[in-house]
Each structure stands twice: as C-alpha cells, then as structure tokens.
Design a protein around this motif. Sequence first.
Motif, short mmCIF file in Angstrom:
data_model
loop_
_atom_site.label_atom_id
_atom_site.label_comp_id
_atom_site.label_asym_id
_atom_site.label_seq_id
_atom_site.Cartn_x
_atom_site.Cartn_y
_atom_site.Cartn_z
N ASP A 16 0.82 -1.21 0.00
CA ASP A 16 0.00 0.00 0.00
C ASP A 16 0.86 1.27 0.00
O ASP A 16 0.53 2.25 -0.67
N LEU A 17 1.95 1.27 0.75
CA LEU A 17 2.83 2.44 0.78
C LEU A 17 3.49 2.69 -0.59
O LEU A 17 3.58 3.83 -1.04
N ARG A 18 3.91 1.61 -1.24
CA ARG A 18 4.51 1.77 -2.57
C ARG A 18 3.47 2.32 -3.56
O ARG A 18 3.79 3.17 -4.39
N ALA A 19 2.24 1.84 -3.46
CA ALA A 19 1.17 2.34 -4.33
C ALA A 19 0.91 3.82 -4.03
O ALA A 19 0.73 4.63 -4.95
N TRP A 20 0.90 4.20 -2.75
CA TRP A 20 0.69 5.60 -2.38
C TRP A 20 1.82 6.47 -2.92
O TRP A 20 1.57 7.56 -3.44
N LEU A 21 3.05 6.03 -2.81
CA LEU A 21 4.18 6.82 -3.29
C LEU A 21 4.08 7.05 -4.80
O LEU A 21 4.45 8.12 -5.29
N ALA A 22 3.55 6.06 -5.53
CA ALA A 22 3.38 6.23 -6.97
C ALA A 22 2.30 7.28 -7.27
O ALA A 22 2.45 8.10 -8.18
N VAL A 23 1.23 7.28 -6.49
CA VAL A 23 0.14 8.24 -6.67
C VAL A 23 0.54 9.62 -6.16
O VAL A 23 0.21 10.64 -6.77
N ARG A 24 1.25 9.65 -5.06
CA ARG A 24 1.64 10.91 -4.41
C ARG A 24 2.45 11.79 -5.35
O ARG A 24 2.25 12.99 -5.41
N ALA B 157 6.58 18.73 -0.40
CA ALA B 157 6.63 18.45 1.04
C ALA B 157 7.50 17.22 1.31
O ALA B 157 7.53 16.28 0.52
N THR B 158 8.19 17.23 2.44
CA THR B 158 9.00 16.08 2.82
C THR B 158 8.18 15.02 3.56
O THR B 158 8.64 13.91 3.73
N GLU B 159 6.97 15.39 3.98
CA GLU B 159 6.11 14.45 4.69
C GLU B 159 5.58 13.39 3.73
O GLU B 159 5.33 13.66 2.56
N LEU B 160 5.40 12.19 4.24
CA LEU B 160 4.91 11.07 3.43
C LEU B 160 3.50 11.32 2.94
O LEU B 160 3.18 11.07 1.77
N PHE B 161 2.64 11.82 3.81
CA PHE B 161 1.24 12.00 3.45
C PHE B 161 0.94 13.47 3.18
O PHE B 161 1.20 14.33 4.02
N VAL B 162 0.40 13.71 1.99
CA VAL B 162 0.08 15.08 1.58
C VAL B 162 -1.39 15.15 1.17
O VAL B 162 -2.01 14.13 0.86
#
Length: 145
Positions: free
Chosen positions: A43-51, A56-61
């Motif tokens: 899920d994190l890898r999928a989020w990073l692709a969408v993000r 911002a340096t924060e993971l969640f934007v």
Amino acid sequence: MRVSELVNLPINAIEWQPSPNVRIMGKGRRERLLPLWKQTCVDLRAWLAVRGPAPATELFVNARGQPLTRSGFEYILNKYVQTAAERYPVLKQRHISPHSLRHSAAMMVLQATGISAKSRSGSAMQTSRRPKFTCGRTQQKSWMQ
C-alpha cells in the motif's frame, strides 16, 4: 502510532531493507522502530506512486501537495466511516476516531500473532491507567511474514 506521528512522518522514515520498518520520533522525542506488514508495504509503494513529486518532505500530503494535517486526517477518516456505515450500519452507533484506530490496530496485532501480552513491570505500571505491552524481536518477525 499516533495520528500526529503519522501526519508528520517524513518519506525517509521508511526503511525498506533489510526488513521493512518505519522510524518514528514519538512522544517525549523517543525514537521507535515499527515493523511494517507486507500489505502495508504494498500500500505504501502504491501511495508513493500516486503521491508523485510533492514539494513536502512528509509522506502523506493533501490534494494540494501540502502536508496532511491532523484535521485533514480526521476529515478523511470521517468520510470513509460514513461510507462504510452504509454497508455496516453498526458503525453509525460507534465513535471511530484516530485514537480508536490506534488501539484497534494494537489489539489486531496481539490477536493475530498469538503473542502473549506481557505487561511491563516496575513502578510506572502501578501509576499507569493501562498496561504497556511488549513482544520479543523473534515474535515481531514471525507475524510480519
């Protein structure tokens, strides 16, 4: 993990190798290393692709590429709780908060792993309202696989 820790989590806090984990600067400026489940990594890898490349340096934007705030997290959570309540009406009677998610996740780990919850001993235990639970490193690795 507290919601404040989650929304302030920098991208570089995730360590993929040798075993996936996230490094958290928690309450009292204590550093913790939390192992990540396999599905969480997916899920994190999928989020990073969408993000994408947000400044911002924060993971969640948020949708504007700015760091997600606690109130933004609560807004998203409430939106999904309302959607889920259409299918599961019992949720309409429950108060779902970031804090309740945190405790639900902790209980899921304890139940799924079969780890016996050992309470931390010492004087802190006598003054604390709730026991703190720990598990050994080998037990942590076994439930991640």
